[in-house]
Write an enzyme that holds these catalytic residues in place. Structure first.
Site, mmCIF file in Angstrom:
data_model
loop_
_atom_site.group_PDB
_atom_site.id
_atom_site.type_symbol
_atom_site.label_atom_id
_atom_site.label_comp_id
_atom_site.label_asym_id
_atom_site.label_seq_id
_atom_site.Cartn_x
_atom_site.Cartn_y
_atom_site.Cartn_z
ATOM 1 N N LYS A 1 3.526 60.690 -16.515
ATOM 2 C CA LYS A 1 4.430 59.915 -17.388
ATOM 3 C C LYS A 1 3.652 58.780 -18.014
ATOM 4 C CE LYS A 1 6.875 55.864 -17.748
ATOM 5 N NZ LYS A 1 6.346 54.492 -17.594
ATOM 6 N N SER A 2 3.861 58.562 -19.300
ATOM 7 C CA SER A 2 3.350 57.352 -19.926
ATOM 8 C C SER A 2 4.176 57.041 -21.164
ATOM 9 C CB SER A 2 1.865 57.501 -20.303
ATOM 10 O OG SER A 2 1.418 56.288 -20.894
ATOM 11 N N TYR B 1 17.595 60.800 -15.593
ATOM 12 C CA TYR B 1 16.690 59.776 -16.144
ATOM 13 C C TYR B 1 17.387 58.935 -17.235
ATOM 14 C CZ TYR B 1 13.043 62.710 -13.963
ATOM 15 O OH TYR B 1 12.279 63.453 -13.090
ATOM 16 N N LEU C 1 -0.088 60.601 -10.729
ATOM 17 C CA LEU C 1 -0.971 59.425 -10.684
ATOM 18 C C LEU C 1 -0.524 58.459 -9.586
ATOM 19 C CD1 LEU C 1 -1.282 58.903 -14.559
ATOM 20 C CD2 LEU C 1 -2.715 60.300 -13.042
HETATM 21 P P1 NAP Z 1 3.041 59.092 -12.629
HETATM 22 O O1 NAP Z 1 3.016 60.007 -13.779
HETATM 23 O O2 NAP Z 1 2.270 59.424 -11.413
HETATM 24 O O3 NAP Z 1 2.619 57.603 -13.073
HETATM 25 C C1 NAP Z 1 3.203 56.978 -14.166
HETATM 26 C C2 NAP Z 1 2.576 55.594 -14.251
HETATM 27 O O4 NAP Z 1 1.181 55.715 -14.505
HETATM 28 C C3 NAP Z 1 3.133 54.703 -15.356
HETATM 29 O O5 NAP Z 1 3.136 53.394 -14.863
HETATM 30 C C4 NAP Z 1 2.124 54.856 -16.467
HETATM 31 O O6 NAP Z 1 2.082 53.679 -17.263
HETATM 32 C C5 NAP Z 1 0.833 54.990 -15.686
HETATM 33 N N1 NAP Z 1 -0.184 55.780 -16.388
HETATM 34 C C6 NAP Z 1 0.002 56.909 -17.112
HETATM 35 N N2 NAP Z 1 -1.159 57.357 -17.583
HETATM 36 C C7 NAP Z 1 -2.114 56.492 -17.162
HETATM 37 C C8 NAP Z 1 -3.507 56.420 -17.352
HETATM 38 N N3 NAP Z 1 -4.170 57.338 -18.063
HETATM 39 N N4 NAP Z 1 -4.183 55.397 -16.770
HETATM 40 C C9 NAP Z 1 -3.523 54.457 -16.045
HETATM 41 N N5 NAP Z 1 -2.192 54.478 -15.831
HETATM 42 C C10 NAP Z 1 -1.487 55.489 -16.396
HETATM 43 O O7 NAP Z 1 4.551 58.808 -12.149
HETATM 44 P P2 NAP Z 1 6.004 59.461 -12.224
HETATM 45 O O8 NAP Z 1 6.672 59.008 -13.472
HETATM 46 O O9 NAP Z 1 6.639 59.163 -10.916
HETATM 47 O O10 NAP Z 1 5.787 61.024 -12.287
HETATM 48 C C11 NAP Z 1 5.588 61.755 -13.475
HETATM 49 C C12 NAP Z 1 6.804 62.546 -13.868
HETATM 50 O O11 NAP Z 1 7.167 63.496 -12.864
HETATM 51 C C13 NAP Z 1 8.083 61.715 -14.000
HETATM 52 O O12 NAP Z 1 8.065 60.871 -15.128
HETATM 53 C C14 NAP Z 1 9.120 62.805 -14.005
HETATM 54 O O13 NAP Z 1 9.173 63.434 -15.284
HETATM 55 C C15 NAP Z 1 8.576 63.734 -12.931
HETATM 56 N N6 NAP Z 1 9.170 63.474 -11.587
HETATM 57 C C16 NAP Z 1 9.990 64.428 -11.030
HETATM 58 C C17 NAP Z 1 10.565 64.184 -9.802
HETATM 59 C C18 NAP Z 1 11.486 65.209 -9.170
HETATM 60 O O14 NAP Z 1 12.210 64.872 -8.229
HETATM 61 N N7 NAP Z 1 11.474 66.434 -9.622
HETATM 62 C C19 NAP Z 1 10.299 62.994 -9.103
HETATM 63 C C20 NAP Z 1 9.438 62.077 -9.673
HETATM 64 C C21 NAP Z 1 8.858 62.320 -10.911
HETATM 65 P P3 NAP Z 1 2.700 53.536 -18.752
HETATM 66 O O15 NAP Z 1 3.922 54.395 -18.835
HETATM 67 O O16 NAP Z 1 3.016 52.092 -18.825
HETATM 68 O O17 NAP Z 1 1.622 53.953 -19.685
#
Ligand code: NAP
Length: 275
Positions: A213-214, A50, A163
């Site tokens: 993530k946020s 990351y 999300l």
């Molecule tokens: P996510 O958590 O599903 O979505 C993040 C998005 O949602 C951002 O645009 C965020 O905006 C928005 N958001 C957050 N809270 C919200 C709320 N309460 N209401 C509306 N929108 C909201 O996506 P992700 O980052 O893909 O997944 C989460 C974490 O999982 C990653 O950050 C990473 O640490 C981990 N991950 C691991 C792998 C793996 O291969 N092991 C793969 C993918 C992800 P803002 O940030 O602008 O607030």
């Protein structure tokens, strides 16, 4: 752990809600981690890939210590090694030693976890027993079968992209928006919560660790405020029924001008299975 930060037990207590940090850019991620720790998060999900771990380490240094109210051993830090970094010689340079405070390193990514799980499923014997399986999961990809498989083996499932990862670069402008799903919106209205809170509650209530993530202070706070209400069994089923089998985080490569799944021909490619 703070009152809102319920834990599930692995070898260490693992808070059910953690902060995701993929796509949280340097310049933003330190503040996000500080807000998270101030809001009661005690679980941060990281990875060297990351490109932001040094700044996460700075946040930890600023927030943790004898005079600062948070002990470093209270925080569950996950890190992950990339597929090409599994030789023992690769682990240390790749491990987040640049995080000044690291508690737990999980070096399984989804591909290898899935391989390990397949080995378990096929032979009941795996070389190293995994403790946590981190996979994509959200209402569009409920992972019901995989969760049952994990439960049978006392394996904790962590839901990434809970999300629907709306900030991923390859999001299609026309695709359905998970946070606008009517069944989820109706429950949000009933409980005076947001759709994100309903989704995170659904995961935690079925025992799945969740790492939204946020980088937005209000959302970081919102996403952990999910322990003051309970979904009825029928409502849990309604969220599970939103499942469409849609997987968003699939590595792709371009072949002959077309985007195709990477590694799809590998015998252990995990995404050819129904989960
Ligand atoms: P996510 O958590 O599903 O979505 C993040 C998005 O949602 C951002 O645009 C965020 O905006 C928005 N958001 C957050 N809270 C919200 C709320 N309460 N209401 C509306 N929108 C909201 O996506 P992700 O980052 O893909 O997944 C989460 C974490 O999982 C990653 O950050 C990473 O640490 C981990 N991950 C691991 C792998 C793996 O291969 N092991 C793969 C993918 C992800 P803002 O940030 O602008 O607030």
């Amino acid at each position: 752990c703070s009152p809102g930060c319920f834990t599930i037990f692995t070898v260490h207590p693992m808070p059910l809600v953690g902060l995701g940090t993929w796509k949280s850019e340097p310049g933003q991620v330190k503040q996000a981690v500080i807000w998270a720790l101030q809001s009661g998060y005690r679980h941060i999900d990281c990875a060297p890939i990351y490109g932001n771990e040094p700044e996460i380490g700075e946040a930890f240094q600023e927030m943790m210590g004898p005079e600062k109210g948070i002990r470093r051993e209270d925080v569950f830090v996950t890190s992950k090694l990339w597929n090409t970094k599994h030789h023992p010689d690769d682990v240390e340079p790749c491990s987040p030693k640049n995080l000044s405070y690291i508690v737990v390193v999980l070096n399984l990514n989804e591909f290898n976890s899935a391989v390990e799980c397949k080995q378990q499923r096929n032979s009941s014997v795996a070389s190293i027993k995994p403790t946590v399986l981190q996979v994509e999961s959200h209402p569009y990809l409920a992972q019901v079968e995989l969760l049952a498989h994990c439960r049978d083996r006392s394996l904790v499932m962590t839901a990434y992209s809970p999300l629907g990862s709306p900030d991923r670069a390859w999001k299609h402008p026309e695709e359905p928006v998970l946070l606008e799903e009517p069944a989820i919106a109706a429950l949000a209205k009933k409980y005076n919560k947001t759709p994100a809170q309903i989704i995170i509650r659904w995961q935690t209530q079925r025992g799945v660790v969740t790492i939204p993530k946020s980088i937005t202070e209000s959302r970081i706070k919102e996403n952990i405020q999910v322990f003051d209400f309970t979904l009825e069994p029928e409502e849990m089923n309604q969220v599970t029924a939103v499942h469409r089998g849609w997987r968003y985080i699939v590595p792709t490569i371009t072949v002959d001008g077309k985007s195709v799944p990477r590694d799809a021909a590998h015998p252990h490619y995990p995404f050819n299975d129904p989960y």
